[in-house]
Design a protein around this motif. Sequence first.
Motif, PDB file in Angstrom:
ATOM      1  N   GLY A 157      13.126  15.842 -64.158  1.00 48.95           N
ATOM      2  CA  GLY A 157      14.005  15.518 -63.467  1.00 48.95           C
ATOM      3  C   GLY A 157      13.592  14.402 -62.114  1.00 48.95           C
ATOM      4  N   SER A 158      12.474  14.644 -61.548  1.00 45.95           N
ATOM      5  CA  SER A 158      12.029  13.865 -60.523  1.00 45.95           C
ATOM      6  C   SER A 158      11.791  12.405 -61.061  1.00 45.95           C
ATOM      7  CB  SER A 158      10.899  14.333 -59.928  1.00 45.95           C
ATOM      8  OG  SER A 158      10.290  13.532 -58.810  1.00 45.95           O
ATOM      9  N   SER A 159      11.082  12.443 -62.415  1.00 47.03           N
ATOM     10  CA  SER A 159      10.753  11.207 -62.865  1.00 47.03           C
ATOM     11  C   SER A 159      11.891  10.459 -63.235  1.00 47.03           C
ATOM     12  CB  SER A 159       9.792  11.565 -64.136  1.00 47.03           C
ATOM     13  OG  SER A 159       9.406  10.307 -64.621  1.00 47.03           O
ATOM     14  N   VAL A 160      12.792  10.728 -63.772  1.00 52.02           N
ATOM     15  CA  VAL A 160      14.055  10.200 -64.351  1.00 52.02           C
ATOM     16  C   VAL A 160      14.609   9.363 -62.775  1.00 52.02           C
ATOM     17  CG1 VAL A 160      16.589  10.354 -65.088  1.00 52.02           C
ATOM     18  CG2 VAL A 160      14.670  11.443 -66.255  1.00 52.02           C
ATOM     19  N   VAL A 161      14.762  10.206 -61.774  1.00 52.65           N
ATOM     20  CA  VAL A 161      15.320   9.656 -60.649  1.00 52.65           C
ATOM     21  C   VAL A 161      14.749   8.566 -60.239  1.00 52.65           C
ATOM     22  CG1 VAL A 161      15.741  10.095 -58.148  1.00 52.65           C
ATOM     23  CG2 VAL A 161      16.369  11.841 -59.849  1.00 52.65           C
ATOM     24  N   ILE A 162      13.229   8.565 -60.053  1.00 55.23           N
ATOM     25  CA  ILE A 162      12.496   7.323 -59.731  1.00 55.23           C
ATOM     26  C   ILE A 162      12.674   6.259 -60.484  1.00 55.23           C
ATOM     27  CG2 ILE A 162       9.932   6.779 -59.137  1.00 55.23           C
ATOM     28  CD1 ILE A 162      11.427   8.950 -57.175  1.00 55.23           C
ATOM     29  N   GLN A 163      12.204   6.474 -61.783  1.00 52.01           N
ATOM     30  CA  GLN A 163      12.894   5.215 -62.746  1.00 52.01           C
ATOM     31  C   GLN A 163      13.901   4.710 -62.397  1.00 52.01           C
ATOM     32  OE1 GLN A 163      10.320   4.447 -64.631  1.00 52.01           O
ATOM     33  NE2 GLN A 163       9.019   6.404 -63.807  1.00 52.01           N
ATOM     34  N   ILE A 164      15.166   5.362 -62.061  1.00 56.35           N
ATOM     35  CA  ILE A 164      16.444   4.769 -61.894  1.00 56.35           C
ATOM     36  C   ILE A 164      16.376   4.011 -60.855  1.00 56.35           C
ATOM     37  CG2 ILE A 164      18.821   5.540 -61.202  1.00 56.35           C
ATOM     38  CD1 ILE A 164      18.901   7.995 -62.866  1.00 56.35           C
ATOM     39  N   PHE A 165      15.877   4.368 -59.505  1.00 57.21           N
ATOM     40  CA  PHE A 165      15.382   3.585 -58.573  1.00 57.21           C
ATOM     41  C   PHE A 165      14.776   2.365 -58.893  1.00 57.21           C
ATOM     42  CE2 PHE A 165      16.505   7.298 -55.848  1.00 57.21           C
ATOM     43  CZ  PHE A 165      17.347   6.391 -54.851  1.00 57.21           C
ATOM     44  N   GLU A 172       9.576  10.274 -54.952  1.00 57.89           N
ATOM     45  CA  GLU A 172       8.963  10.933 -55.742  1.00 57.89           C
ATOM     46  C   GLU A 172       8.421  12.535 -55.117  1.00 57.89           C
ATOM     47  OE1 GLU A 172       5.772  10.623 -59.351  1.00 57.89           O
ATOM     48  OE2 GLU A 172       5.390   9.793 -57.651  1.00 57.89           O
ATOM     49  N   ALA A 173       7.895  12.349 -54.080  1.00 58.87           N
ATOM     50  CA  ALA A 173       7.071  13.467 -53.530  1.00 58.87           C
ATOM     51  C   ALA A 173       7.992  14.446 -52.997  1.00 58.87           C
ATOM     52  CB  ALA A 173       6.043  13.070 -52.327  1.00 58.87           C
ATOM     53  N   PHE A 174       9.113  14.016 -52.560  1.00 59.72           N
ATOM     54  CA  PHE A 174      10.107  15.086 -52.156  1.00 59.72           C
ATOM     55  C   PHE A 174      11.107  15.446 -53.109  1.00 59.72           C
ATOM     56  CE2 PHE A 174       8.752  13.756 -48.256  1.00 59.72           C
ATOM     57  CZ  PHE A 174       8.698  14.871 -47.286  1.00 59.72           C
ATOM     58  N   SER A 175      11.261  14.777 -54.159  1.00 61.53           N
ATOM     59  CA  SER A 175      12.195  15.167 -55.427  1.00 61.53           C
ATOM     60  C   SER A 175      11.073  15.966 -56.207  1.00 61.53           C
ATOM     61  CB  SER A 175      12.764  14.046 -56.062  1.00 61.53           C
ATOM     62  OG  SER A 175      11.754  13.176 -56.724  1.00 61.53           O
ATOM     63  N   GLU A 176       9.912  15.844 -56.314  1.00 63.13           N
ATOM     64  CA  GLU A 176       9.077  16.602 -57.264  1.00 63.13           C
ATOM     65  C   GLU A 176       8.207  17.686 -56.554  1.00 63.13           C
ATOM     66  OE1 GLU A 176       4.848  15.624 -59.407  1.00 63.13           O
ATOM     67  OE2 GLU A 176       6.304  14.141 -59.953  1.00 63.13           O
ATOM     68  N   ASN A 177       7.401  17.327 -55.682  1.00 63.81           N
ATOM     69  CA  ASN A 177       6.397  17.991 -54.852  1.00 63.81           C
ATOM     70  C   ASN A 177       7.115  19.244 -54.031  1.00 63.81           C
ATOM     71  OD1 ASN A 177       4.569  16.591 -56.306  1.00 63.81           O
ATOM     72  ND2 ASN A 177       3.669  15.490 -54.399  1.00 63.81           N
ATOM     73  N   ALA A 178       8.178  18.730 -53.480  1.00 64.02           N
ATOM     74  CA  ALA A 178       8.851  19.802 -52.313  1.00 64.02           C
ATOM     75  C   ALA A 178       9.205  20.865 -53.480  1.00 64.02           C
ATOM     76  CB  ALA A 178       9.615  19.081 -51.573  1.00 64.02           C
ATOM     77  N   LEU A 238       7.591   4.648 -67.008  1.00 67.39           N
ATOM     78  CA  LEU A 238       6.338   3.742 -66.914  1.00 67.39           C
ATOM     79  C   LEU A 238       6.697   2.901 -65.744  1.00 67.39           C
ATOM     80  CD1 LEU A 238       4.850   3.321 -70.363  1.00 67.39           C
ATOM     81  CD2 LEU A 238       4.122   5.072 -68.914  1.00 67.39           C
ATOM     82  N   GLY A 239       7.880   3.028 -65.120  1.00 67.27           N
ATOM     83  CA  GLY A 239       8.208   1.909 -64.267  1.00 67.27           C
ATOM     84  C   GLY A 239       7.358   1.993 -62.921  1.00 67.27           C
ATOM     85  N   VAL A 240       6.771   2.994 -62.647  1.00 65.50           N
ATOM     86  CA  VAL A 240       5.855   3.171 -61.240  1.00 65.50           C
ATOM     87  C   VAL A 240       4.627   2.671 -61.823  1.00 65.50           C
ATOM     88  CG1 VAL A 240       4.699   4.613 -59.925  1.00 65.50           C
ATOM     89  CG2 VAL A 240       6.865   5.163 -60.403  1.00 65.50           C
ATOM     90  N   PHE A 241       4.004   2.695 -62.954  1.00 66.82           N
ATOM     91  CA  PHE A 241       2.879   2.226 -63.381  1.00 66.82           C
ATOM     92  C   PHE A 241       2.893   0.683 -63.428  1.00 66.82           C
ATOM     93  CE2 PHE A 241       2.637   6.510 -64.890  1.00 66.82           C
ATOM     94  CZ  PHE A 241       1.373   6.624 -64.582  1.00 66.82           C
ATOM     95  N   LEU A 242       4.286   0.018 -63.963  1.00 64.15           N
ATOM     96  CA  LEU A 242       4.584  -1.375 -63.909  1.00 64.15           C
ATOM     97  C   LEU A 242       4.269  -1.813 -62.460  1.00 64.15           C
ATOM     98  CD1 LEU A 242       5.339  -4.088 -65.410  1.00 64.15           C
ATOM     99  CD2 LEU A 242       7.736  -3.078 -65.043  1.00 64.15           C
ATOM    100  N   ARG A 243       5.134  -1.182 -61.508  1.00 68.10           N
ATOM    101  CA  ARG A 243       4.842  -1.647 -60.200  1.00 68.10           C
ATOM    102  C   ARG A 243       3.184  -1.685 -59.668  1.00 68.10           C
ATOM    103  NH1 ARG A 243       9.569  -2.431 -57.697  1.00 68.10           N
ATOM    104  NH2 ARG A 243      11.456  -1.906 -58.721  1.00 68.10           N
ATOM    105  N   TYR A 244       2.432  -0.314 -60.088  1.00 69.06           N
ATOM    106  CA  TYR A 244       1.146  -0.694 -59.623  1.00 69.06           C
ATOM    107  C   TYR A 244       0.535  -1.778 -60.109  1.00 69.06           C
ATOM    108  CZ  TYR A 244       0.634   3.897 -57.133  1.00 69.06           C
ATOM    109  OH  TYR A 244       0.972   4.758 -56.095  1.00 69.06           O
ATOM    110  N   ALA A 245       0.950  -2.000 -61.433  1.00 67.87           N
ATOM    111  CA  ALA A 245       0.000  -3.253 -62.340  1.00 67.87           C
ATOM    112  C   ALA A 245       0.442  -4.634 -61.412  1.00 67.87           C
ATOM    113  CB  ALA A 245       0.381  -3.171 -63.585  1.00 67.87           C
TER     114      ALA A 245
END
Length: 384
Positions: free
Chosen positions: A56-64, A141-147, A99-106
């Motif tokens: 769920g957290s990953s999907v939210v982050i990819q949408i953003f 991601e931290a607060f939608s996944e880790n918390a 993989l959106g976050v990995f694309l941004r890191y690249a």
Amino acid sequence: MEEGFPFHFAFSDVGVSSLSLIFFLLDVVLDLVAIECLYAEKKYFSLGLLILLLLGSSVVIQIFSWLWYSDPNKTAPETKVETFIKRHGLLGPVHICQLGVFLRYAAVMEISFCRFKQRDVFLKRDTIHMKHDLSMLRLFEAFSENAPQLILMTPLFMQMQEIQFLTVLKIISLSYSLLSYHHHVHAVNPEKLQMGWSSLVLYFLWNFFLIGARVIIVSLFASALPCYFAAHFLSLWTLLIFWAWWQKTDFMESKAGEWLYRATVGLIWYFIWFNVTSGRTRLKAIIYHVVMGSDTMLLLGLWWWWRSVESARLDPLPINPYLLIAVLVTIYITGILLRLLYYWKFHPNKPALQVDEKDLKSHVNLECDAKRYDVVEADSRAIS
């Protein structure tokens, strides 16, 4: 030209960015460790909830990430890797594959390498914009996944030593995500606004104490009264979302995206203060800490009451409950005091900053950027 440009990169910026990537990779490793531990202990229900939270957290982050890439007002130049992905129609599949976050890191690595080779001042601006986006995604991601994961896992650390270590690292990761984002917001301001090492350390510590105490207290309450916790979370989260709406946030281009942003802000507010509007926010912060501090102490009191009533049929805690309550209250109060100290002595503000003509022209040119890449807008939206 270099002197007139208001972005200055110190060693602290390199250190914060490097640690951000390390914590991102560490989070992935910790998630795998948590899954392996739960599977080994045959706690399949908790394992299923954990996997659901991660997805769920990953999907939210990819949408953003996808919404930001699709922003029609984005004028910042794209890197070669981003251009290649868009040209071949792979932007959607990349985000569907999470993989959106990995694309941004690249993209950040590519433009950072180009900046190092060309020493182009405008590439510095592009780099800081990309890092700002990444730091915000990491914060979400931290607060939608880790918390939520911590609330699920903390009650288990008393039986599982590995989870105890994981819990501490996750709280550190949460605190660092706020520090990284706050640092990158200040990085787009003149040098007089930069955070020194003392500011960085103090900012991290007060967030660490407040988040740690809040997460553990909420976790204890959730383990004792899960149904009441669900009602409490949904009620308070809804109120926090409407509080974000009342503050008239204007961060996303679409209405649906804006409500998703407000929902994410409400989730962050459930654990820690996060400023989303410009202007003076002292009164809002005071109201927030009074309300959330009272709520935190109420949850701790209800947990202690439940332990007292049900003590006959419950297993004894590995730590005296009175000692646990005293430690948690002390940690929470210490976090509040460190926050006050930070804004009293260590906050890099500029009450009487003299802006010369060269700096003023630089700011005027920067304000011509698109909405999401406007330095002034970014600063006014999210200094926490």
